[in-house]
Every structure is written in C-alpha cells, then in structure tokens.
Design an enzyme around this catalytic site. Structure first.
Site, PDB file in Angstrom:
ATOM      1  N   ASP A 157      43.142  26.793  44.104  1.00  0.00           N
ATOM      2  CA  ASP A 157      42.498  27.390  42.927  1.00  0.00           C
ATOM      3  C   ASP A 157      42.516  26.455  41.731  1.00  0.00           C
ATOM      4  OD1 ASP A 157      41.658  29.718  44.055  1.00  0.00           O
ATOM      5  OD2 ASP A 157      43.268  30.971  43.274  1.00  0.00           O
ATOM      6  N   HIS A 195      39.918  32.989  50.058  1.00  0.00           N
ATOM      7  CA  HIS A 195      40.840  32.866  48.929  1.00  0.00           C
ATOM      8  C   HIS A 195      41.713  31.634  49.144  1.00  0.00           C
ATOM      9  CE1 HIS A 195      40.038  36.228  46.317  1.00  0.00           C
ATOM     10  NE2 HIS A 195      40.040  37.072  47.325  1.00  0.00           N
TER      11      HIS A 195
END
Length: 397
Positions: A157, A127
C-alpha cells in the site's frame, strides 16, 4: 514549501492514493480530494487537503470534475484499470494524442493499481496481502515454521504503491520542466513492492547469508539470535541488531556484565566467535531470552542507551510520538528540506478526518463558478441528493 503552487486533484480511495496525495500536500501542493456523495470517508491521510463532493454518475458532476482536472497539474487515479475511461475521464481526454495540445497537455496523470495492467490478475480485486503474495516478498518474510507473517499494509500500500506513485509524479514534474508536457504515471503495487524490496529479493535468489537460505534461518529474517526481538520481564520488548562483530562484542560485554550484576550465572556464556558459529546459535538465543526476562524493558533500554550495541526498546505508537518533534501520534512530514521545509507542524497534524464535501463551495468559486452556477449545478444533481448532504445543502448561496 517545495511544491507551493502545484494543483492536485485526488479521487478518494484507499491507502496508496491518499498517501501519494499526502506527500504532495505536506510539501505545499494544493490537493483537492473528490469524494462521492452518500459515502462516508474515514481516510486519516488528509492533512493539508480539501474536499469536494461530486456525483460522477451525473453529467453535471462529471463536467465539474473535467473542469477541475483541466486546470490541475496532477491527477491521482486510485481505481481499477478502465474505471476512469468509462466515466470519460481517461488520460486521452486531457492529453489528446501524441504531438498535439489537449485539454490539459501538461497534466501528470498518476494511476495506482493493485496488479500489473498487462498481467493475468489485472481485472481482479485485491488487497495488500494479495499484492505482497504475488510479489514474491511474502514468501521470504519472517513468521512461524508453518507460514510467513505479513507486515500490516506497509509494503504494498504505502511503499510500493503510495510512495512509488509520489516518486513517479515528481519525476514527471521534473521532465515537464524540459518538455512542457505531462504524461501518464503507472504504478501497480505488485511491481512496486518488488522494486522497493530489490535488496532482499536479490539476496533471496542467491547464496547470500543474509537471506539466501530457507526462511527463518538467515541473518535478517529472525534466524540469527543477534538480530531479533526479545521479551522482558514486564512483557515489553527489546530489539537487538548487532550484526557486525564490533557491535556484537559491545552488546555481549554489556549484557554479560548486567547478568553478573543481577546474580545470574548461566552455564554457557557466548564468546565473540558465537556470532559466526551457527552451532552456537540455539544456545545464544536461549541465553538472550533468559537474560532479557530478568528485568523490565526500561532497565535494558537505559543500560544500552548511548552504546554501540545496536539495541533499542520497542516503543508503542504513543511512546514513539513523544520522540517526534511534533509530539503528535500523526508522524511529522518527511523528508525535511532546509530551504523549503514541509507544512508547519500545526497544519500537518491538524484534523484526523477530512469531512467529505467540506470545501465544495470554496473550491467551485475558486475555479470561477458563480453562486448562481453553483445553485444550478446543485439542481442538476452534480453533488448528489441534497437532502443527504448537509455540507452542500447548508451552503449560503
């Protein structure tokens, strides 16, 4: 809208893929999101998109996916390396080799992965915080003396992942105008984060005063008292960023006058030279902390508004939305082009969640399937278990 007429297929995923699709949708592209059956989707980056549900474990569902991709300009693949190939939807299926015309040789096949495809972490789950850690950027971010703090999921991200993916797609589209051919756009969030962080990384590996010293001692990482956030009497905050000498002088003059007007007489008062005298920084920080603490945020915001002190209030998301032209918590599309502006504000801010499969019948009929063919696909399991999907089973075929 600059991308009107562009057809995009986006496989449902987490933040970076949907954001890349959102950038394209905001500027006029027709974006179809492929959702998996039985899985809810809480993605809020869906303005201007449509959704179709397909069971990619069934031959019928895969056939529909291939048909959609065969007519698309862009495909956004958010999966780990190899997933699309295992489903029979890899780029070689559509490009069919160098120098030949494939099923869709004009396709821009954009892939967003977490780790570099040729690196030691390529097959691992991860992540934002993991990609940020491996990029070298997390180690130089502000935080406590013991450890750095990560900035939500902004850098990897969205900046290094989604925005880099959208940029790669646009570059490939420009090149396609010359060659007539598509290509694969590979983005990974570790490398993307390093690229968008070129400025701080290059300074951190030099003797630069901006970021070249130990973390937390530099101009841009919270070390400088004139580039930091301060708490006001109401618990809200003000940002101070007067790096240049002329801005620092303006800030100190206004701040000193305000303290004097409010009856505060500190034992030590900064001078213009305090900006460069590091031995003054601890006293300057205490001076600013004590000063801001005597009045609420909006007092200071009003005092500095219109000046060149480089000072601004820290707004909540709701407060910031009031300054946005759309007056919506959902940020307005950006950048704004003069001749081909992005989606209208009403469309861009409509709907926070796109219900999976809501446009299934509409999309299938657009690509030339008859009602009878859609019924047959339903029987063949293209959309998963009908009983679990009201959107599909309620279609009036």
């Amino acid at each position: 809208m600059a991308l009107r007429g562009l057809n995009v297929v986006e496989f449902a995923g987490l933040a970076p893929g949907p954001f890349a699709g959102l950038v394209l949708a905001h500027h006029g592209a027709s974006v179809i999101r492929i959702d998996r059956p039985s899985l809810p989707n809480s993605d809020v980056l869906c303005a201007g998109k449509r959704s179709i549900v397909l069971d990619l474990k069934s031959p019928a569902g895969l056939a529909v996916a291939r048909r959609l991709i065969a007519r698309a300009d862009v495909l956004i693949d958010p999966f780990r390396p190899g997933v699309m190939e295992k489903m029979g939807l890899g780029p070689e299926v559509f490009h069919n080799g160098e120098g030949t015309i494939g099923v869709n040789d004009r396709l821009i096949y954009a892939r967003v992965a977490g780790f570099p495809a040729d690196g030691a972490y390529k097959s691992m789950a991860g992540h934002e915080i993991n990609y940020l850690a491996l990029s070298g950027v997390l180690s130089i971010l502000p935080g406590t003396q013991d450890k750095p703090t990560f900035p939500l999921n902004l850098l990897a991200d969205f900046a290094g992942g989604g925005l880099m993916c959208a940029t790669g797609i646009l570059l490939a589209l420009v090149e396609r105008c010359k060659s007539g051919r598509g290509q694969v756009v590979d983005v990974n969030m570790v490398s993307g984060t390093r690229y968008v962080s070129s400025f701080p990384l290059l300074h951190a590996t030099s003797t630069s005063s901006l970021l070249g010293g130990p973390r937390g001692t530099n101009l841009l990482d919270g070390g400088a008292p004139f580039y930091d956030v301060y708490t006001c009497s109401d618990g809200k905050w003000m940002s101070v960023g007067c790096l240049e000498p002329q801005f620092f002088i303006t800030f100190i003059d206004i701040f000193k006058n305000a303290l004097c007007m409010n009856g505060l007489k500190p034992s030590w008062v900064p001078t213009p030279e305090s900006r460069t005298r590091r031995e003054d920084w601890p006293k300057l920080r205490a001076y600013l902390e004590n000063g801001f603490d005597i009045k609420p945020r909006d007092y200071w915001a009003s005092l500095f508004h219109g000046s060149d002190a480089c000072v601004a209030p820290v707004l909540t998301p709701e407060e910031a939305a009031l300054l946005d032209p759309s007056r919506s918590v959902r940020p307005s599309p950006h950048p704004h082009l003069s001749r081909t502006p992005p989606l209208s504000r009403s469309v861009a801010k409509s709907g926070m969640v796109l219900e999976p499969g809501f446009h299934t019948q509409e999309v299938l009929m657009e690509i030339g399937l008859s009602r009878g063919e859609i019924t047959e696909l339903m029987s063949d399991g293209a959309f998963g278990d009908e009983a679990k999907h009201e959107v599909i089973s309620s279609c009036k075929l």
